[in-house]
Design a protein around this motif. Structure first.
Motif, PDB file in Angstrom:
ATOM      1  N   SER A 109       0.865  -1.178   0.000  1.00 40.49           N
ATOM      2  CA  SER A 109       0.000   0.000   0.000  1.00 40.49           C
ATOM      3  C   SER A 109       0.902   1.229   0.000  1.00 40.49           C
ATOM      4  O   SER A 109       2.109   1.122   0.191  1.00 40.49           O
ATOM      5  CB  SER A 109      -0.932   0.019   1.215  1.00 40.49           C
ATOM      6  N   LEU A 110       0.289   2.380  -0.197  1.00 44.48           N
ATOM      7  CA  LEU A 110       1.037   3.630  -0.197  1.00 44.48           C
ATOM      8  C   LEU A 110       0.683   4.434   1.040  1.00 44.48           C
ATOM      9  O   LEU A 110      -0.457   4.379   1.520  1.00 44.48           O
ATOM     10  CB  LEU A 110       0.749   4.416  -1.481  1.00 44.48           C
ATOM     11  N   PRO A 111       1.635   5.193   1.574  1.00 44.39           N
ATOM     12  CA  PRO A 111       1.421   5.839   2.865  1.00 44.39           C
ATOM     13  C   PRO A 111       0.366   6.933   2.898  1.00 44.39           C
ATOM     14  O   PRO A 111      -0.147   7.245   3.970  1.00 44.39           O
ATOM     15  CB  PRO A 111       2.796   6.391   3.231  1.00 44.39           C
ATOM     16  N   CYS A 116      -2.494  10.070   8.882  1.00 45.41           N
ATOM     17  CA  CYS A 116      -3.074  11.043   9.804  1.00 45.41           C
ATOM     18  C   CYS A 116      -2.701  12.435   9.303  1.00 45.41           C
ATOM     19  O   CYS A 116      -1.603  12.647   8.780  1.00 45.41           O
ATOM     20  CB  CYS A 116      -2.513  10.846  11.207  1.00 45.41           C
ATOM     21  N   VAL A 117      -3.598  13.367   9.459  1.00 44.48           N
ATOM     22  CA  VAL A 117      -3.378  14.722   8.976  1.00 44.48           C
ATOM     23  C   VAL A 117      -3.355  15.679  10.158  1.00 44.48           C
ATOM     24  O   VAL A 117      -4.232  15.635  11.018  1.00 44.48           O
ATOM     25  CB  VAL A 117      -4.494  15.153   7.986  1.00 44.48           C
ATOM     26  N   GLY A 130       3.187   5.931   9.835  1.00 43.97           N
ATOM     27  CA  GLY A 130       4.422   5.237  10.185  1.00 43.97           C
ATOM     28  C   GLY A 130       5.579   6.218  10.192  1.00 43.97           C
ATOM     29  O   GLY A 130       5.481   7.308  10.749  1.00 43.97           O
ATOM     30  N   SER A 131       6.667   5.867   9.538  1.00 48.57           N
ATOM     31  CA  SER A 131       7.837   6.757   9.504  1.00 48.57           C
ATOM     32  C   SER A 131       7.747   7.777   8.349  1.00 48.57           C
ATOM     33  O   SER A 131       8.596   8.655   8.233  1.00 48.57           O
ATOM     34  CB  SER A 131       9.120   5.940   9.352  1.00 48.57           C
ATOM     35  N   TRP A 132       6.720   7.671   7.510  1.00 49.06           N
ATOM     36  CA  TRP A 132       6.571   8.572   6.366  1.00 49.06           C
ATOM     37  C   TRP A 132       5.851   9.843   6.794  1.00 49.06           C
ATOM     38  O   TRP A 132       4.815   9.805   7.464  1.00 49.06           O
ATOM     39  CB  TRP A 132       5.778   7.875   5.263  1.00 49.06           C
TER      40      TRP A 132
END
Length: 136
Positions: A109-111, A116-117, A130-132
């Motif tokens: 999947s893509l981050p 979360c925004v 995650g870390s992205w």
């Protein structure tokens, strides 16, 4: 995808033609079949984050154009064949697209999906999963 209107609409084909005739193009072979980003919303969303303003069209197999004049074109003989990629400009659009596809294949999947925004009081928007992180 952005829309064309007013003066931009009549000049769209001319801009694409100028891009295709630009000097110093890079020619490579992609490891992935041609992908039309609007058919894959998650890939298109990530590309829009990294290269905002890109427009797409299917004149041949797939073409990308950035407002700064960067462009890319991918053509293949068969549906699943590795395409020949032509690209030029300050942004190597297919290179960015392939990095996104590598991540999708590696992680599944893509981050941007499920990120979360956070929006600060002064309007700075940051996506995080995650870390992205990506700040708009």
């Amino acid at each position: 995808m952005t829309t064309c209107h007013g003066d931009d609409y009549d000049q769209a084909d001319e801009v694409w033609q100028q891009a295709k005739e630009a000097d110093r193009e890079e020619v490579t072979t992609s490891r992935y079949p041609v992908l039309y980003p609007p058919d894959s919303w998650d890939v298109m969303s990530m590309l829009a984050l990294y290269e905002p303003g890109v427009t797409y069209r299917r004149q041949q197999d797939g073409e990308l154009l950035h407002p700064d004049g960067s462009w890319a074109r991918a053509t293949a003989t068969g549906f699943l064949d590795s395409p020949t990629v032509h690209q030029s400009g300050t942004r190597l659009l297919v290179t960015t697209l392939e990095r996104i596809r590598n991540r999708l294949n590696r992680e599944g999947s893509l981050p941007a999906y499920g990120a979360c925004v956070t929006i600060t009081p002064d309007g700075v928007t940051t996506l995080k999963r995650g870390s992205w992180t990506f700040t708009l």
